[in-house]
Design a protein around this motif. Structure first.
Motif, mmCIF file in Angstrom:
data_model
loop_
_atom_site.group_PDB
_atom_site.id
_atom_site.type_symbol
_atom_site.label_atom_id
_atom_site.label_comp_id
_atom_site.label_asym_id
_atom_site.label_seq_id
_atom_site.Cartn_x
_atom_site.Cartn_y
_atom_site.Cartn_z
ATOM 1 N N SER A 102 7.640 15.860 9.846
ATOM 2 C CA SER A 102 8.054 15.184 11.084
ATOM 3 C C SER A 102 8.027 16.200 12.215
ATOM 4 C CB SER A 102 9.474 14.630 10.938
ATOM 5 O OG SER A 102 10.378 15.710 10.843
ATOM 6 N N GLY A 103 8.124 15.671 13.419
ATOM 7 C CA GLY A 103 8.169 16.556 14.573
ATOM 8 C C GLY A 103 9.401 17.441 14.540
ATOM 9 N N THR A 104 10.520 16.860 14.135
ATOM 10 C CA THR A 104 11.766 17.626 14.079
ATOM 11 C C THR A 104 11.574 18.870 13.210
ATOM 12 O OG1 THR A 104 13.072 15.624 14.395
ATOM 13 C CG2 THR A 104 14.197 17.481 13.366
ATOM 14 N N VAL A 135 9.453 21.605 14.848
ATOM 15 C CA VAL A 135 10.223 22.382 15.827
ATOM 16 C C VAL A 135 11.142 23.377 15.101
ATOM 17 C CG1 VAL A 135 12.034 22.194 17.592
ATOM 18 C CG2 VAL A 135 10.101 20.628 17.632
ATOM 19 N N TYR A 188 14.225 16.519 24.936
ATOM 20 C CA TYR A 188 14.360 16.114 23.537
ATOM 21 C C TYR A 188 13.360 16.889 22.693
ATOM 22 C CZ TYR A 188 14.864 13.187 19.400
ATOM 23 O OH TYR A 188 15.120 12.738 18.114
ATOM 24 N N HIS A 189 13.856 17.418 21.578
ATOM 25 C CA HIS A 189 12.967 18.131 20.651
ATOM 26 C C HIS A 189 13.251 17.702 19.219
ATOM 27 C CE1 HIS A 189 11.509 20.945 23.716
ATOM 28 N NE2 HIS A 189 12.754 21.066 24.134
ATOM 29 N N GLY A 190 13.679 16.450 19.028
ATOM 30 C CA GLY A 190 14.060 16.012 17.690
ATOM 31 C C GLY A 190 15.571 16.137 17.513
ATOM 32 N N ASN A 213 9.411 20.960 26.549
ATOM 33 C CA ASN A 213 8.857 19.626 26.315
ATOM 34 C C ASN A 213 8.238 19.172 27.644
ATOM 35 O OD1 ASN A 213 8.259 16.967 26.022
ATOM 36 N ND2 ASN A 213 10.255 16.329 25.228
ATOM 37 N N ASP A 265 6.390 22.163 23.036
ATOM 38 C CA ASP A 265 6.613 21.072 22.095
ATOM 39 C C ASP A 265 5.808 19.873 22.593
ATOM 40 O OD1 ASP A 265 7.433 19.016 20.565
ATOM 41 O OD2 ASP A 265 9.583 19.274 20.898
ATOM 42 N N ILE A 282 4.837 17.343 20.774
ATOM 43 C CA ILE A 282 4.912 16.262 19.790
ATOM 44 C C ILE A 282 4.762 14.906 20.470
ATOM 45 C CG2 ILE A 282 6.581 15.111 18.256
ATOM 46 C CD1 ILE A 282 7.348 18.133 17.506
ATOM 47 N N PHE A 283 5.321 14.769 21.631
ATOM 48 C CA PHE A 283 5.201 13.500 22.348
ATOM 49 C C PHE A 283 3.905 13.437 23.170
ATOM 50 C CE2 PHE A 283 5.885 10.492 25.741
ATOM 51 C CZ PHE A 283 6.429 9.413 25.073
ATOM 52 N N LYS A 325 3.490 12.954 15.814
ATOM 53 C CA LYS A 325 3.242 11.570 16.232
ATOM 54 C C LYS A 325 1.784 11.143 16.050
ATOM 55 C CE LYS A 325 7.228 11.379 19.278
ATOM 56 N NZ LYS A 325 8.214 10.355 19.047
HETATM 57 C C1 LIG Z 1 8.981 16.311 22.237
HETATM 58 C C2 LIG Z 1 9.469 15.872 20.883
HETATM 59 N N1 LIG Z 1 9.764 16.802 19.966
HETATM 60 C C3 LIG Z 1 10.187 16.460 18.743
HETATM 61 C C4 LIG Z 1 10.357 15.147 18.385
HETATM 62 C C5 LIG Z 1 10.824 14.775 17.010
HETATM 63 O O1 LIG Z 1 9.782 14.236 16.271
HETATM 64 P P1 LIG Z 1 10.122 13.299 15.014
HETATM 65 O O2 LIG Z 1 10.780 12.074 15.531
HETATM 66 O O3 LIG Z 1 8.782 13.066 14.372
HETATM 67 O O4 LIG Z 1 11.035 14.096 14.123
HETATM 68 C C6 LIG Z 1 10.076 14.148 19.319
HETATM 69 C C7 LIG Z 1 10.278 12.732 18.996
HETATM 70 O O5 LIG Z 1 10.346 11.862 19.825
HETATM 71 C C8 LIG Z 1 9.635 14.520 20.605
HETATM 72 O O6 LIG Z 1 9.357 13.603 21.548
#
Ligand SMILES: Cc1ncc(COP(=O)(O)O)c(C=O)c1O
Length: 551
Positions: free
Chosen positions: A209-211, A214, A237-239, A283, A335, A337-338, A363
């Motif tokens: 996962s993104g979390t 990170v 937001y970073h998870g 982010n 980050d 991820i988004f 994602k």
């Molecule tokens: C910038 C960012 N980092 C990390 C995450 C966490 O990713 P995940 O929901 O796949 O754990 C998200 C999720 O929305 C995000 O937008």
């Protein structure tokens, strides 16, 4: 002896003064909002008592006169009937599963400010189950077709059909191996090659996962710099991992996180002077609303929500961050991820023209499956030290590099290189900025107090006059056949396969929703009201309820 004592004393005073100076600089670099002060935010959140408005107050929390309250009530009941008829099956199944799904209970409770939430839950259930997707449409259990503005939390960049095809191909490509974990599926070879090219970095690690991506990037930064603290920016937001999500929502007090002011010279000063900072997490989505959290409608108690994207100003901020991080040996982590793959094929690095030391992706990169990825410089990605064999940086995960995820990612990356997909990136800024501008002109001409702000395909709705009922807008939008995520009008995520005709249909419905909400009286305003006066009034209510509940 005396001289030595004086010298010691002077040394101690100097050290204390230096420490004090550092602390003051840190305080100055915090955003003045509660989001910038995690512990205080948690304390304040713990003091707010639950109370709710009865039916009478529900429609006149802003002191509206009888005729306006009656008009609102009639509109509310009309919507209630429409929702009950239109979403009957979808809402019924949602009701059946709600009791067993904690996440659903949470999202349902937090769609509107809590004072209003019970009546809204009783009357305006559109349900949380979907049957199918088709082009840019989502179809629910009742067969209603809605334009998808949820973007599947950002996963849906190229349209759901694209991901369905990636998954089909992935399943057939991985089927011989099946869910074998440990040995890699050969698709990983292409994935690593393409991710290195796209990120411009040397190595890759795969996560679920993104979390987790990170977590791994930050852990590596701490390991290699031998420093303790991460810097994140206010509101970003970073998870949901504790270290990157301090404050409300996380019961544990963060010890090694600094939450600093985005786009601020004070922050640059802290980075330039402190010695305990391992990494800075960026982010890039914050470029749309620096220092503010996810713009959820649940916190829409007034019209204070703000957003504005200035590409050059944010690029300049990233350049300054890059410079200070390089100078101070701090690891700069983007980050993505988004936003990765959304702003440009090369992501935020390409779009803003700034290189990071590590980049996290997730994602959309999974081609429809769950994934998190870290790309980084060789020296930062290494999980052991040649000269200290016992000093390692551990990271594993049962499902990392799952064969079906690897094949879906491979298909995603293969298609990313096709002319049809590349064409979707042509003039993205121009296309989406002009769509936004045209819709804003229409809203203005219609005389409704609504505007939208965008970072390309990511939008947030802004409200231009003080009002207490802006959160109702999400229900008018849904009634017009627009599918929104649980944060309502806070964030719309368009996929790149939206044609002009699709977009025009969304714009028509958006304007119709705003007009209907206005006709129903929700934007009636006391001429003396300001956002500050609204907030003060709510604060007085909260204090009164707290005092009245004291034993
Ligand atoms: C910038 C960012 N980092 C990390 C995450 C966490 O990713 P995940 O929901 O796949 O754990 C998200 C999720 O929305 C995000 O937008």
């Amino acid at each position: 002896m005396t001289v030595a004592l004086y010298a010691l004393g002077a040394g101690a005073v100097t050290t204390s003064l230096v420490k004090l100076k550092g602390r003051l600089a840190l305080s100055k670099a915090k955003h003045r909002s509660l989001t910038g002060h995690a512990r205080m935010a948690r304390r304040v959140a713990g003091m707010i008592p639950f109370y709710e408005y009865g039916e009478e107050r529900f429609f006149r929390a802003d002191g509206a006169p009888d005729d306006v309250a009656a008009c609102r009530k009639a509109g509310f009941m009309r919507l209630s009937h429409l929702y009950k008829e239109r979403y009957a099956k979808t809402a019924q199944l949602t009701d059946e599963i709600r009791g067993g799904i904690s996440d659903l209970q949470f999202t349902d409770a937090y769609r509107v400010p809590f004072q209003f939430s019970r009546l809204v839950r009783e009357h305006l259930q559109s349900g949380s189950v979907a049957q199918s997707s088709d082009g840019v449409m989502l179809i629910d259990l009742d067969g209603n077709r809605s334009y998808d503005l949820t973007g599947a939390y950002g996963v849906n960049l190229f349209g759901y059909d694209f991901y369905k095809e990636c998954i089909k191909r992935a399943v057939s490509d991985a089927d011989d191996l099946g869910p074998v974990l440990g040995p890699y599926h050969p698709a990983i070879v292409d994935n690593v090659k393409r991710l290195k090219e796209i990120s411009g970095l040397d190595e890759v690690s795969f996560h679920m996962s993104g979390t987790e991506a990170v977590m791994q990037a930050v852990r590596l930064a701490r390991y290699h710099t031998k420093r303790t603290h991460l810097v994140r920016f206010c509101g970003a937001y970073h998870g949901w991992w504790g270290d990157v999500q301090p404050g409300v929502g996380n019961p544990v007090t963060e010890r090694e996180t600094y939450t600093l002011n985005d786009m601020s010279a004070d922050t640059l000063r802290v980075l330039a002077t402190r010695r305990d900072i391992a990494c800075v997490l960026v982010n890039p989505l914050q470029a749309l609303h620096p220092n503010a959290g996810a713009p959820a409608d649940t916190s829409l108690v007034d019209s204070g929500r703000n957003a504005h994207f200035d590409r050059e100003a944010y690029a300049e901020w990233l350049r300054q961050l890059r410079e200070v991080c390089t100078r101070r040996g701090i690891v700069l982590i983007f980050d993505e991820i988004f936003l990765g793959f959304r702003l440009a094929v090369g992501g935020a690095q390409e779009y803003f023209g700034v290189k990071a030391d590590m980049v996290t992706y997730g994602k959309t990169l999974g081609g429809g499956f769950p994934v998190g990825v870290v790309c980084g410089r060789k020296d930062l990605m290494r999980r052991y030290r040649d000269d200290r064999p016992a000093d390692i940086c551990f990271a594993r995960g049962t499902f990392n590099s799952h064969p079906y995820v690897m094949t879906a990612m491979c298909e995603f990356l293969r298609r990313l290189d096709t002319p049809e997909i590349r064409a979707l990136y042509d003039n993205l800024d121009e296309t989406w900025n002009s769509r936004t501008a045209r819709l804003n002109e229409r809203l203005c001409a219609t005389g409704v107090p609504v505007q939208v702000a965008n970072l390309q395909t990511v939008w947030t709705v802004l409200y231009t006059q003080p009002a207490r009922y802006n959160w109702m807008f999400q229900y008018y939008l849904r009634a017009e056949g627009l599918a929104l995520s649980w944060i309502g009008s806070g964030r719309f995520i368009f996929s790149l396969n939206y044609t002009q005709a699709d977009f025009d249909a969304v714009a028509d419905r958006f304007v119709a929703a705003a007009r209907a909400m206005q006709q129903d009286g929700w934007w009636w305003a006391d001429p003396a009201a300001t956002n500050t006066s609204i907030r003060r009034k709510i604060l007085r209510e909260i204090v009164a309820h707290r005092l009245s509940k004291r034993p």
